[in-house]
Design an enzyme around this catalytic site. Sequence first.
Site, PDB file in Angstrom:
ATOM      1  N   LYS A  11     -19.116  36.732 -56.569  1.00 11.52           N
ATOM      2  CA  LYS A  11     -19.620  37.823 -55.723  1.00 11.52           C
ATOM      3  C   LYS A  11     -19.249  37.557 -54.255  1.00 11.52           C
ATOM      4  O   LYS A  11     -18.095  37.458 -53.939  1.00 11.52           O
ATOM      5  CB  LYS A  11     -21.121  37.982 -55.935  1.00 11.52           C
ATOM      6  CG  LYS A  11     -21.566  37.908 -57.396  1.00 11.52           C
ATOM      7  CD  LYS A  11     -20.951  38.975 -58.270  1.00 11.52           C
ATOM      8  CE  LYS A  11     -21.519  38.874 -59.690  1.00 11.52           C
ATOM      9  NZ  LYS A  11     -20.717  39.519 -60.693  1.00 11.52           N
ATOM     10  N   ASP A  15     -31.273  31.362 -57.495  1.00 10.99           N
ATOM     11  CA  ASP A  15     -29.997  32.082 -57.604  1.00 10.99           C
ATOM     12  C   ASP A  15     -29.808  32.828 -56.282  1.00 10.99           C
ATOM     13  O   ASP A  15     -30.506  33.794 -55.995  1.00 10.99           O
ATOM     14  CB  ASP A  15     -30.075  33.061 -58.790  1.00 10.99           C
ATOM     15  CG  ASP A  15     -28.789  33.865 -58.973  1.00 10.99           C
ATOM     16  OD1 ASP A  15     -27.912  33.823 -58.079  1.00 10.99           O
ATOM     17  OD2 ASP A  15     -28.664  34.540 -60.010  1.00 10.99           O
ATOM     18  N   ARG A  36     -10.556  17.422 -65.585  1.00 13.43           N
ATOM     19  CA  ARG A  36     -11.876  17.941 -65.981  1.00 13.43           C
ATOM     20  C   ARG A  36     -12.953  17.254 -65.140  1.00 13.43           C
ATOM     21  O   ARG A  36     -13.958  17.846 -64.770  1.00 13.43           O
ATOM     22  CB  ARG A  36     -12.134  17.723 -67.478  1.00 13.43           C
ATOM     23  CG  ARG A  36     -13.579  18.019 -67.881  1.00 13.43           C
ATOM     24  CD  ARG A  36     -13.804  18.283 -69.370  1.00 13.43           C
ATOM     25  NE  ARG A  36     -12.996  17.469 -70.240  1.00 13.43           N
ATOM     26  CZ  ARG A  36     -13.212  16.172 -70.502  1.00 13.43           C
ATOM     27  NH1 ARG A  36     -14.225  15.544 -69.951  1.00 13.43           N
ATOM     28  NH2 ARG A  36     -12.414  15.508 -71.316  1.00 13.43           N
ATOM     29  N   TYR A  65     -31.164  38.955 -63.377  1.00 15.34           N
ATOM     30  CA  TYR A  65     -29.852  39.408 -63.850  1.00 15.34           C
ATOM     31  C   TYR A  65     -29.809  39.332 -65.393  1.00 15.34           C
ATOM     32  O   TYR A  65     -30.249  38.339 -65.981  1.00 15.34           O
ATOM     33  CB  TYR A  65     -28.749  38.547 -63.211  1.00 15.34           C
ATOM     34  CG  TYR A  65     -27.422  38.722 -63.882  1.00 15.34           C
ATOM     35  CD1 TYR A  65     -26.804  39.974 -63.931  1.00 15.34           C
ATOM     36  CD2 TYR A  65     -26.786  37.657 -64.508  1.00 15.34           C
ATOM     37  CE1 TYR A  65     -25.590  40.149 -64.579  1.00 15.34           C
ATOM     38  CE2 TYR A  65     -25.570  37.818 -65.158  1.00 15.34           C
ATOM     39  CZ  TYR A  65     -24.988  39.067 -65.188  1.00 15.34           C
ATOM     40  OH  TYR A  65     -23.797  39.247 -65.843  1.00 15.34           O
TER      41      TYR A  65
HETATM   42  C1  LIG Z   1     -27.501  37.646 -59.529  1.00 13.73           C
HETATM   43  C2  LIG Z   1     -26.440  37.159 -60.492  1.00 13.73           C
HETATM   44  N1  LIG Z   1     -26.491  35.899 -60.927  1.00 13.73           N
HETATM   45  C3  LIG Z   1     -25.569  35.425 -61.794  1.00 13.73           C
HETATM   46  C4  LIG Z   1     -24.546  36.210 -62.280  1.00 13.73           C
HETATM   47  C5  LIG Z   1     -23.569  35.660 -63.286  1.00 13.73           C
HETATM   48  O1  LIG Z   1     -22.366  35.308 -62.699  1.00 13.73           O
HETATM   49  P1  LIG Z   1     -20.920  35.353 -63.400  1.00 13.73           P
HETATM   50  O2  LIG Z   1     -20.654  36.772 -63.780  1.00 13.73           O
HETATM   51  O3  LIG Z   1     -20.009  34.810 -62.358  1.00 13.73           O
HETATM   52  O4  LIG Z   1     -20.991  34.469 -64.611  1.00 13.73           O
HETATM   53  C6  LIG Z   1     -24.454  37.533 -61.833  1.00 13.73           C
HETATM   54  C7  LIG Z   1     -23.363  38.400 -62.345  1.00 13.73           C
HETATM   55  O5  LIG Z   1     -23.355  39.592 -62.114  1.00 13.73           O
HETATM   56  C8  LIG Z   1     -25.429  38.018 -60.932  1.00 13.73           C
HETATM   57  O6  LIG Z   1     -25.413  39.287 -60.480  1.00 13.73           O
END
Ligand SMILES: Cc1ncc(COP(=O)(O)O)c(C=O)c1O
Length: 411
Positions: free
Chosen positions: A220, A195, A72, A124
Amino acid sequence: MPTEPSVHSQSTSRPQGRESDVASPAKGFATRAIRIGQDPDSATGSTIVPIYQTATFTQQAVGVHKGFDYARSGNPTRSALEKQLANLESAAFGVSFGSGMAAANAVCSLLSQGDNIIATREIYGGVHRLLTMVLPRYGITTTFVDMNDLDAVRAAVTPATKLFWIETPTNPLLTLIDIKAICEIRKPGQLVAVDNTFCSPFLQRPIELGADIVWHSTTKYINGHSDVVGGVVITDDADLHAQIAFHQNAIGAIPGPQDAYLTLRGAKTLALRMREHVKNAQAVAEWLAAREDVADVYYPGLTSHPQYELGRRQMDAPGGVLSFRVRGGADRALAIARTTRIFNLAASLGGVESLICLPTAMTHASIPVEEKVALGVTDDLLRISVGIEDIDDIIADLENALTRSEVFAVV
Ligand SMILES: Cc1ncc(COP(=O)(O)O)c(C=O)c1O
């Protein structure tokens, strides 16, 4: 038997140190993606980073070990991924997570009760849910502002403001936020977190623009093959890194070694993939923009994009995701999403395969309808993640879907 580490164990067991201090002949992005953090395995000479599928590490004596004591707190496969990704973001430190949202939550762990976040209005849906439905229970508030209005950002700052939360390009309308300009508003004691999921470090490196923290859903583009859910938080600040790593060890939101390995492997081809994503997305955006039955196309690579110039300054290329609004309303949008065959109807992005989704019902379902309508996230909006299939097949698929759905179109 080795004992479970104390809550402080990550401070000694996680290998630290500036990867960029290590003399390495790897200079270019593609070379670094393939080389950094990936020296031959010291135990066996394995050329490829092994999947250390273990929960614990045997110690020679109590507290005497090779840098890892309990998985961990740290795992060599994860460490390799963290070094690779931190380097690609021009930073020293990375902490990888079991999902992008776990990474987002770790960023929020830097805050305390009474603190305030100023966040991008368009965001998001999962992050919106975290900021509006989880954090308030811990006394952390969020003020959503149009971050393109710098006066509005300045006006929103209060003594409680501790974090500027940027998503650029935004999901799903591909609005750009000027990272440098927001960093100039930041005062001592405040942080800027970006992000960078939509761009990947191949296209945009927020730390170079002044941000304190960059985080990703590695699900992604970074992994790029739609077979792992993961996240990463990256910073150049040793103290922030220690806090994030401490939080991760305390909470336990780690990726498994197999997922870390797959993400590391995926990221090796990030440069190659991103070039193809951008080439295909630009072609699709121009093709859609030329159609009379498409009302709007949102893509930073089109000169009609309101922040085209900012995109050229801040990003190395406009990315692989775009949204468009069809004439014919929600019924037509639904019909298109149902009809495509190269584009899978699925809520994700950044994989080699093309995906299509209806943000209002899928990725942004958790945002209240009134808020979505105010932002322009309506049910005639389609978002596509343009894959790296042959462009002729991609366009033929969209053409077929748009033509077959024309019965709904009001031209
Ligand atoms: C721009 C963005 N940030 C964060 C996330 C969240 O990521 P995760 O689905 O890997 O938890 C997403 C998911 O679609 C996203 O499109």
